[in-house]
Design a protein around this motif. Structure first.
Motif, PDB file in Angstrom:
ATOM      1  N   SER A  19      -2.520   0.140   6.548  1.00 24.06           N
ATOM      2  CA  SER A  19      -2.696  -0.453   5.402  1.00 24.06           C
ATOM      3  C   SER A  19      -1.155  -0.743   4.788  1.00 24.06           C
ATOM      4  N   LYS A  20      -0.358   0.478   5.199  1.00 20.99           N
ATOM      5  CA  LYS A  20       1.210   0.323   4.845  1.00 20.99           C
ATOM      6  C   LYS A  20       1.665  -0.950   5.391  1.00 20.99           C
ATOM      7  N   LYS A  21       1.541  -1.123   6.862  1.00 21.61           N
ATOM      8  CA  LYS A  21       1.880  -2.167   7.516  1.00 21.61           C
ATOM      9  C   LYS A  21       1.587  -3.682   7.061  1.00 21.61           C
ATOM     10  N   SER A  22       0.294  -3.669   6.520  1.00 23.67           N
ATOM     11  CA  SER A  22      -0.482  -4.633   6.046  1.00 23.67           C
ATOM     12  C   SER A  22       0.122  -5.136   4.863  1.00 23.67           C
ATOM     13  N   SER A  23       0.367  -4.112   3.971  1.00 20.51           N
ATOM     14  CA  SER A  23       0.996  -4.463   2.530  1.00 20.51           C
ATOM     15  C   SER A  23       2.631  -4.936   2.975  1.00 20.51           C
ATOM     16  N   GLU A  24       3.265  -4.468   3.736  1.00 22.79           N
ATOM     17  CA  GLU A  24       4.703  -4.754   4.170  1.00 22.79           C
ATOM     18  C   GLU A  24       4.712  -6.194   4.638  1.00 22.79           C
ATOM     19  N   THR A  25       3.636  -6.732   5.515  1.00 22.39           N
ATOM     20  CA  THR A  25       3.430  -7.794   6.004  1.00 22.39           C
ATOM     21  C   THR A  25       3.287  -8.857   4.861  1.00 22.39           C
ATOM     22  N   VAL A  50       4.820 -18.949  -9.992  1.00 20.89           N
ATOM     23  CA  VAL A  50       3.636 -18.098  -9.531  1.00 20.89           C
ATOM     24  C   VAL A  50       3.849 -17.371  -8.175  1.00 20.89           C
ATOM     25  N   ALA A  51       4.571 -18.016  -7.419  1.00 22.06           N
ATOM     26  CA  ALA A  51       4.768 -17.402  -6.161  1.00 22.06           C
ATOM     27  C   ALA A  51       5.923 -16.097  -6.431  1.00 22.06           C
ATOM     28  N   TRP A  52       6.626 -16.382  -7.232  1.00 20.53           N
ATOM     29  CA  TRP A  52       7.607 -15.143  -7.306  1.00 20.53           C
ATOM     30  C   TRP A  52       6.954 -13.908  -8.167  1.00 20.53           C
ATOM     31  N   GLU A  53       6.003 -14.325  -9.119  1.00 23.97           N
ATOM     32  CA  GLU A  53       4.925 -13.209  -9.731  1.00 23.97           C
ATOM     33  C   GLU A  53       4.253 -12.525  -8.808  1.00 23.97           C
ATOM     34  N   THR A  54       3.712 -13.230  -7.789  1.00 24.16           N
ATOM     35  CA  THR A  54       2.850 -12.581  -6.757  1.00 24.16           C
ATOM     36  C   THR A  54       3.851 -11.525  -5.907  1.00 24.16           C
ATOM     37  N   VAL A  55       5.007 -11.889  -5.804  1.00 22.67           N
ATOM     38  CA  VAL A  55       5.970 -11.166  -4.894  1.00 22.67           C
ATOM     39  C   VAL A  55       6.281  -9.880  -5.870  1.00 22.67           C
ATOM     40  N   GLU A  56       6.530 -10.287  -7.098  1.00 17.06           N
ATOM     41  CA  GLU A  56       6.664  -9.057  -8.006  1.00 17.06           C
ATOM     42  C   GLU A  56       5.318  -7.892  -7.913  1.00 17.06           C
ATOM     43  N   GLU A  57       4.300  -8.517  -8.066  1.00 16.88           N
ATOM     44  CA  GLU A  57       3.164  -7.498  -8.212  1.00 16.88           C
ATOM     45  C   GLU A  57       3.007  -6.813  -6.879  1.00 16.88           C
ATOM     46  N   LEU A  58       3.196  -7.673  -5.694  1.00 21.77           N
ATOM     47  CA  LEU A  58       3.178  -6.965  -4.224  1.00 21.77           C
ATOM     48  C   LEU A  58       4.110  -5.795  -4.345  1.00 21.77           C
ATOM     49  N   ILE A  59       5.386  -5.891  -4.803  1.00 18.65           N
ATOM     50  CA  ILE A  59       6.191  -5.023  -4.688  1.00 18.65           C
ATOM     51  C   ILE A  59       5.972  -3.600  -5.621  1.00 18.65           C
ATOM     52  N   ALA A  61       2.772  -2.947  -6.588  1.00 15.40           N
ATOM     53  CA  ALA A  61       1.739  -2.251  -5.582  1.00 15.40           C
ATOM     54  C   ALA A  61       2.248  -1.419  -4.629  1.00 15.40           C
ATOM     55  N   ASN A  62       3.206  -1.983  -3.900  1.00 19.32           N
ATOM     56  CA  ASN A  62       3.826  -1.001  -2.786  1.00 19.32           C
ATOM     57  C   ASN A  62       4.326   0.228  -3.181  1.00 19.32           C
ATOM     58  N   PHE A  63       5.142   0.086  -4.411  1.00 23.34           N
ATOM     59  CA  PHE A  63       5.812   0.973  -5.150  1.00 23.34           C
ATOM     60  C   PHE A  63       4.889   2.285  -5.465  1.00 23.34           C
ATOM     61  N   ARG A  64       3.771   1.918  -5.876  1.00 21.41           N
ATOM     62  CA  ARG A  64       2.619   2.762  -6.480  1.00 21.41           C
ATOM     63  C   ARG A  64       2.182   3.564  -5.428  1.00 21.41           C
ATOM     64  N   ARG A  65       1.977   2.904  -4.205  1.00 25.23           N
ATOM     65  CA  ARG A  65       1.049   3.366  -3.083  1.00 25.23           C
ATOM     66  C   ARG A  65       2.193   4.783  -2.493  1.00 25.23           C
ATOM     67  N   GLN A  66       3.459   4.691  -2.569  1.00 26.60           N
ATOM     68  CA  GLN A  66       4.422   5.645  -2.269  1.00 26.60           C
ATOM     69  C   GLN A  66       4.020   7.241  -2.710  1.00 26.60           C
TER      70      GLN A  66
END
Length: 92
Positions: A19-25, A50-59, A61-66
């Motif tokens: 899951s971590k690898k998938s989210s980083e990818t 919209v593309a940069w908003e998606t990047v921000e949301e993924l960042i 989400a990844n931070f919250r999983r730590q």
């Protein structure tokens, strides 16, 4: 019974690492996509925003999983400046 528990722990560890690898990818792909759109359309285009908003949301989400073993910025500030008024703890 022990074998089943070990297998379950191993399966959970593998799925977390996958899951971590998938989210980083996903994050890397979103970054690349946002950069390409920015080069193609410039910073004023809706698609770029919209593309940069998606990047921000993924960042986010990844931070919250730590794990929460990392101190927050406020905790670091309090550690650096223990005499600051913000660092005081009051019982309410």
């Amino acid at each position: 019974m022990v074998h089943t528990t070990e297998k379950l722990v191993t399966t959970r560890s593998i799925s977390r690492s996958e899951s971590k690898k998938s989210s980083e990818t996903s994050l890397q792909a979103a970054l690349e996509h946002a950069r390409r759109l920015t080069q193609m359309y410039g910073i004023e285009a809706t698609e770029v925003a919209v593309a940069w908003e998606t990047v921000e949301e993924l960042i986010t989400a990844n931070f919250r999983r730590q794990p929460e073993s990392f101190p927050s910025a406020f905790e670091l500030y309090c550690a650096l400046y223990p005499d600051a008024p913000e660092s005081r703890i009051y019982d309410v």
